[in-house]
Scaffold this motif. Structure first.
Motif, PDB file in Angstrom:
ATOM      1  N   ASN A  20       0.802  -1.214   0.000  1.00 58.60           N
ATOM      2  CA  ASN A  20       0.000   0.000   0.000  1.00 58.60           C
ATOM      3  C   ASN A  20       0.834   1.261   0.000  1.00 58.60           C
ATOM      4  N   PRO A  23       2.227   3.828  -5.121  1.00 65.24           N
ATOM      5  CA  PRO A  23       1.031   4.091  -5.917  1.00 65.24           C
ATOM      6  C   PRO A  23       0.647   2.882  -6.758  1.00 65.24           C
ATOM      7  N   THR A  24      -0.616   2.649  -6.891  1.00 70.91           N
ATOM      8  CA  THR A  24      -1.085   1.543  -7.719  1.00 70.91           C
ATOM      9  C   THR A  24      -0.924   1.901  -9.184  1.00 70.91           C
ATOM     10  N   ASP A  26      -3.161   1.941 -11.496  1.00 70.85           N
ATOM     11  CA  ASP A  26      -4.295   2.653 -12.093  1.00 70.85           C
ATOM     12  C   ASP A  26      -4.342   4.131 -11.726  1.00 70.85           C
ATOM     13  N   GLN A  27      -3.544   4.587 -10.819  1.00 70.49           N
ATOM     14  CA  GLN A  27      -3.672   5.966 -10.334  1.00 70.49           C
ATOM     15  C   GLN A  27      -3.329   7.004 -11.406  1.00 70.49           C
ATOM     16  N   GLU A  28      -2.269   6.789 -12.181  1.00 72.08           N
ATOM     17  CA  GLU A  28      -1.859   7.779 -13.183  1.00 72.08           C
ATOM     18  C   GLU A  28      -2.907   7.967 -14.276  1.00 72.08           C
ATOM     19  N   ARG A  30      -6.035   7.492 -14.038  1.00 70.33           N
ATOM     20  CA  ARG A  30      -7.192   8.151 -13.431  1.00 70.33           C
ATOM     21  C   ARG A  30      -6.963   9.641 -13.276  1.00 70.33           C
ATOM     22  N   LYS A  31      -5.731   9.997 -12.918  1.00 71.18           N
ATOM     23  CA  LYS A  31      -5.422  11.427 -12.798  1.00 71.18           C
ATOM     24  C   LYS A  31      -5.570  12.128 -14.139  1.00 71.18           C
TER      25      LYS A  31
END
Length: 279
Positions: A20, A23-24, A26-28, A30-31
């Motif tokens: 955790n 960063p996962t 999928d975060q980029e 999504r941003k």
């Protein structure tokens, strides 16, 4: 037996905590998606605000507030797609029909031939007659005829006689029209309004002529007509007839083309409508 560091022991004992902390995957994306959504939202809000403001300026009585929009930006944005007025309502509702007619001189077999008049308004009105969702393109010639007649009426009698002459020789014929109008009078607002109306009409006439008679068109001529309806007071009179046609002529003009106009698309649409009118 291998030795383990304190860090290795912590990873072994708390595997979820290590995962955790980074960063996962999928975060980029999504941003980026959120940023694009915000940009689209801001653009849509700004466009809506501009459209509402422009529509308000256009339908409201002329005032100094219109000068906030520089040059012809307001009219170029509103016409022809968003043009509107209150002229359908009393006390001065629309009480007549405006029409545009076009003809041309074409080169055939080495000789010049003058064509018959084509009623452009009858052709394009098929796009709006008896249609639940009428196309705005069906009002093109009606708007041109109305605007031209209004600008023509603001010229002096000498200037009106001038524009009824022929201007088509050479590439700079349009410059001669403008200069000749200024030589007769310095009523600059009326001249600018007329030139804008004439050149729009010439460009549209050029498109119609090329659609009808091909690339051998040498010059074009248009005329605007208006015919009032039977007066309201005589609406029940069986012998009432419509008032005579009011003609606003002009001389022959050279060809002009609009930037970005597809002659092929225009010709395909116009000729399809024209052929529908033929018996």
């Amino acid at each position: 037996m291998s030795q383990q560091t304190a860090g290795d022991l912590m990873k072994d004992n708390f595997p979820g905590e290590a995962e955790n902390s980074a960063p996962t995957v999928d975060q980029e994306p999504r941003k980026r998606s959120k940023l694009v959504l915000r940009l689209v939202t801001v653009t849509a809000v700004l466009f809506t605000a501009w459209h509402v403001f422009a529509s308000f300026l256009w339908i409201s009585p002329p005032s100094e507030l219109r000068k906030v929009v520089p040059g012809n930006a307001l009219s170029e944005y509103m016409l022809p797609m968003f043009g509107q007025s209150w002229s359908v309502f009393a006390p001065e509702p629309i009480n007549g029909d405006n029409r545009m007619l076009v003809r041309a001189v074409v080169l055939e077999g080495g000789e010049e031939r003058m064509t018959e008049w084509v009623n452009v308004t009858d052709v394009e009105s098929q796009l709006i007659s008896r249609k639940v969702f009428p196309a705005r393109a069906g009002n093109q010639s009606i708007d041109l005829a109305s605007a031209y007649r209004a600008s023509y009426a603001n010229l002096t009698p000498e200037q009106q006689d001038l524009v009824n002459l022929n201007f088509f020789e050479g590439e700079n014929w349009h410059v001669r029209v403008t200069e000749s109008l200024y030589e007769l009078s310095d009523n600059e607002p009326a001249i600018i309004d007329y030139i804008n109306s004439e050149f729009r009409s010439v460009r549209y006439s050029t498109q119609v002529a090329k659609a009808m008679w091909g690339d051998n068109v040498l010059r074009v001529q248009f005329q605007m007509e208006r015919q009032n309806v039977i007066p309201f007071a005589e609406r029940n009179n069986p012998d009432a007839v419509r008032p005579p046609v009011q003609l606003t002529p002009t001389g022959w003009r050279g060809l002009q083309s609009s930037t970005g106009q597809s002659e092929e698309d225009f010709a395909n649409t116009f000729m399809r409508l024209y052929e529908n009118l033929q018996p």
